[in-house]
Design a protein around this motif. Structure first.
Motif, PDB file in Angstrom:
ATOM      1  N   ASP A  60     -76.268 -51.507 -45.205  1.00 50.61           N
ATOM      2  CA  ASP A  60     -74.848 -51.615 -45.536  1.00 50.61           C
ATOM      3  C   ASP A  60     -74.568 -53.022 -46.034  1.00 50.61           C
ATOM      4  O   ASP A  60     -75.173 -54.007 -45.570  1.00 50.61           O
ATOM      5  N   ALA A  61     -73.617 -53.144 -46.960  1.00 46.80           N
ATOM      6  CA  ALA A  61     -73.287 -54.460 -47.520  1.00 46.80           C
ATOM      7  C   ALA A  61     -72.501 -55.312 -46.534  1.00 46.80           C
ATOM      8  O   ALA A  61     -72.546 -56.544 -46.606  1.00 46.80           O
ATOM      9  N   ASP A  62     -71.793 -54.697 -45.582  1.00 47.15           N
ATOM     10  CA  ASP A  62     -70.883 -55.460 -44.717  1.00 47.15           C
ATOM     11  C   ASP A  62     -71.396 -55.650 -43.296  1.00 47.15           C
ATOM     12  O   ASP A  62     -70.687 -56.138 -42.433  1.00 47.15           O
ATOM     13  N   ASN A  63     -72.637 -55.223 -42.983  1.00 50.62           N
ATOM     14  CA  ASN A  63     -73.195 -55.458 -41.640  1.00 50.62           C
ATOM     15  C   ASN A  63     -74.720 -55.462 -41.747  1.00 50.62           C
ATOM     16  O   ASN A  63     -75.277 -55.355 -42.830  1.00 50.62           O
ATOM     17  N   ASP A  64     -75.375 -55.596 -40.591  1.00 54.65           N
ATOM     18  CA  ASP A  64     -76.833 -55.745 -40.586  1.00 54.65           C
ATOM     19  C   ASP A  64     -77.581 -54.437 -40.354  1.00 54.65           C
ATOM     20  O   ASP A  64     -78.788 -54.456 -40.066  1.00 54.65           O
ATOM     21  N   SER A  65     -76.907 -53.268 -40.439  1.00 54.43           N
ATOM     22  CA  SER A  65     -77.582 -51.993 -40.205  1.00 54.43           C
ATOM     23  C   SER A  65     -78.598 -51.715 -41.321  1.00 54.43           C
ATOM     24  O   SER A  65     -78.308 -51.876 -42.512  1.00 54.43           O
ATOM     25  N   VAL A  66     -79.819 -51.309 -40.912  1.00 54.25           N
ATOM     26  CA  VAL A  66     -80.902 -51.075 -41.874  1.00 54.25           C
ATOM     27  C   VAL A  66     -81.550 -49.724 -41.574  1.00 54.25           C
ATOM     28  O   VAL A  66     -81.786 -49.388 -40.399  1.00 54.25           O
ATOM     29  N   LEU A  67     -81.857 -49.000 -42.632  1.00 51.97           N
ATOM     30  CA  LEU A  67     -82.584 -47.729 -42.519  1.00 51.97           C
ATOM     31  C   LEU A  67     -83.813 -47.805 -43.420  1.00 51.97           C
ATOM     32  O   LEU A  67     -83.700 -48.020 -44.639  1.00 51.97           O
ATOM     33  N   GLN A  68     -84.993 -47.666 -42.784  1.00 48.30           N
ATOM     34  CA  GLN A  68     -86.220 -47.677 -43.564  1.00 48.30           C
ATOM     35  C   GLN A  68     -86.411 -46.308 -44.235  1.00 48.30           C
ATOM     36  O   GLN A  68     -86.289 -45.270 -43.582  1.00 48.30           O
ATOM     37  N   CYS A  69     -86.726 -46.362 -45.504  1.00 46.86           N
ATOM     38  CA  CYS A  69     -86.819 -45.121 -46.296  1.00 46.86           C
ATOM     39  C   CYS A  69     -88.175 -45.032 -46.997  1.00 46.86           C
ATOM     40  O   CYS A  69     -88.799 -46.062 -47.301  1.00 46.86           O
TER      41      CYS A  69
END
Length: 456
Positions: A60-69
């Motif tokens: 997400d551009a506004d937080n640190d959430s990351v999803l590996q794809c």
């Protein structure tokens, strides 16, 4: 939104019995496969493996959430999107725990660019690449067969496009080979690619790919590199009927013929048959006109021949009719005098025996007998007269001078009289020779007489 209670697991070993890590992860992945999702985010940490699979993170551009794809090689090539850092995309797929590392990854089934700016940039880049390869060159494109019969059609089975196409297609014996496909969204390009591959096995004259108009984003599936390559390599000509707002979809640019509506596609297919119908009608009119002229000419010839026959018949009657009238008058006068004598005999006999009934009866019998004999004699006379007249007519026809002329004989005239003997002419005399089709004028230059041959 996914909730934690969506992931409740029931293990076959019982509530208190422990389970292995592998069994737990297998049960967890089985549950996760039933939780597909569409996720939007910015691309980062891109890695393309030697196998062709693409690994990247989505955040997400506004937080640190990351999803590996991860997107497998076949899928990555199918959607034609080249991943770049900072690019915003939408991915569709399902989560999965990779057991050897215990890491969660999102298995991407489809991906698409977000925003018309990014789509337009990708469109221009791919267009330039394919143009340099010659995918859109006019000299590469194939002409359509003059009379198309077997037509492959790829579009959605629902909506107005297929109905407009079928309603406007002429009744010219077209055989339609239909493939249903999604026409919007990330699955549009794979469906059309699969449809073209399926139709390769059919004996087609042409293939039609169609959808209605839309924005650049809704038409993104037709700006797919693999779809363009399938169109270029298809064994039969491809007709694109894809509506568009501004920029022509790359699939339409690669097609052998491109129009913007399904109705225009049907006009393209119908046109040769309609032209053939007009040509047939024109030739029918020409043949009918020539036949009418031919019949009119025959009719004029018949009229001319009929008039000529009547003229000759009238001349023959004028020449020989008076002779027949004289013969008829003589025969009729002779018959009248004969029957007058018979009537006088009957009258005298009747008056001579009129005083006695026996004499009267005898006279009546005699008169009746004479009357019967008279009628019979009259009938015989008529038969002989008719035979005589027919014989005379045939005799006259047999000696018709014009008949002799038609047989190749000729008549020689001198001073308006027929020359019957060599003695009738002398050297330097002017003569006319009449033939069947005209006359010849000449001078006598000599006369020779044939000696009479004695009968054998």
């Amino acid at each position: 939104m996914l909730r934690s209670d969506d992931f409740q697991l029931t293990l076959a070993t019982g509530l208190d019995a422990p389970t292995s890590v592998a069994a737990y992860l297998a049960a967890l992945n089985a549950a996760l496969r039933n939780k597909p999702a569409r996720v939007i985010g910015e691309v980062g940490a891109i890695k393309i493996a030697s196998s062709g699979h693409a690994y990247f993170s989505l955040r997400d551009a506004d937080n640190d959430s990351v999803l590996q794809c991860v997107v497998w090689r076949s899928r990555y090539a199918l959607y034609g999107v080249e991943l770049r850092d900072g690019m915003q995309i939408v991915v569709s797929g399902t989560p999965e725990v990779y057991a050897p590392r215990g890491s969660l990854s999102f298995i991407v089934e489809s991906l698409e660019l977000v925003g018309e700016g990014a789509l337009w940039k990708r469109y221009q880049e791919l267009k330039q690449k394919l143009t340099l390869e010659g995918a859109f060159a006019d000299e590469r494109k194939r002409p359509l067969p003059e009379y198309i019969e077997n037509v492959g059609v790829i579009t959605s089975a629902q909506g107005a496009v297929i109905h407009d196409f079928l309603n406007n297609l002429g009744q010219f014996g077209f055989k339609i080979h239909f493939v249903d496909a999604r026409v919007e969204g990330p699955r549009a390009a794979p469906d059309f690619i699969a449809g073209l591959r399926a139709l390769r096995r059919r004996p087609l004259d042409a293939v039609v790919i169609m959808r209605g108009g839309g924005s650049l984003e809704s038409l993104a599936g037709f700006d797919n590199e693999l779809l363009v390559r399938e169109i270029v390599g298809f064994p039969a000509p491809v007709i694109a009927g894809i509506g568009h707002h501004k920029d022509v979809p790359l699939a339409a640019l690669a097609a052998d013929r491109a129009v913007s509506t399904p109705t225009a596609v049907t006009q393209l297919l119908n046109a040769p048959y309609q032209r053939a119908g007009h040509e047939i009608a024109r030739h029918e009119d020409a043949i009918s006109g020539r036949y009418r002229s031919f019949l009119e000419g025959i009719g004029q010839n018949l009229d001319w021949s009929e008039g000529k026959i009547y003229d000759r018949f009238e001349r023959s009657l004028e020449a020989h009719g008076r002779e027949f009238e004289i013969m008829t008058e003589r025969g009729q006068s002779r018959l009248e005098s004969i029957f007058a004598g018979y009537d006088e005999v009957v009258r005298r006999l009747a008056s001579g025996v009129g005083r006695t009934g026996r004499a009267v009866a005898a006279a009546e019998q005699t008169a009746a007998g004479l009357g019967a004999r008279s009628a019979a004699l009259y009938a015989r006379v008529l038969v002989r007269a008719e035979a005589y007249f027919w014989q005379s007519e045939h005799l006259v026809r047999a000696h018709d001078p014009e008949r002799r002329l038609r047989q190749g004989y000729s008549i020689v005239w001198k001073n308006g009289r027929v020359v019957k003997s060599a003695a009738d002419v002398a050297p330097e005399d002017l003569i006319d020779i009449q033939t069947n089709d005209g006359s010849i004028a000449g001078n006598v230059i000599g006369v020779s007489r044939r000696q009479n041959l004695s009968p054998k």
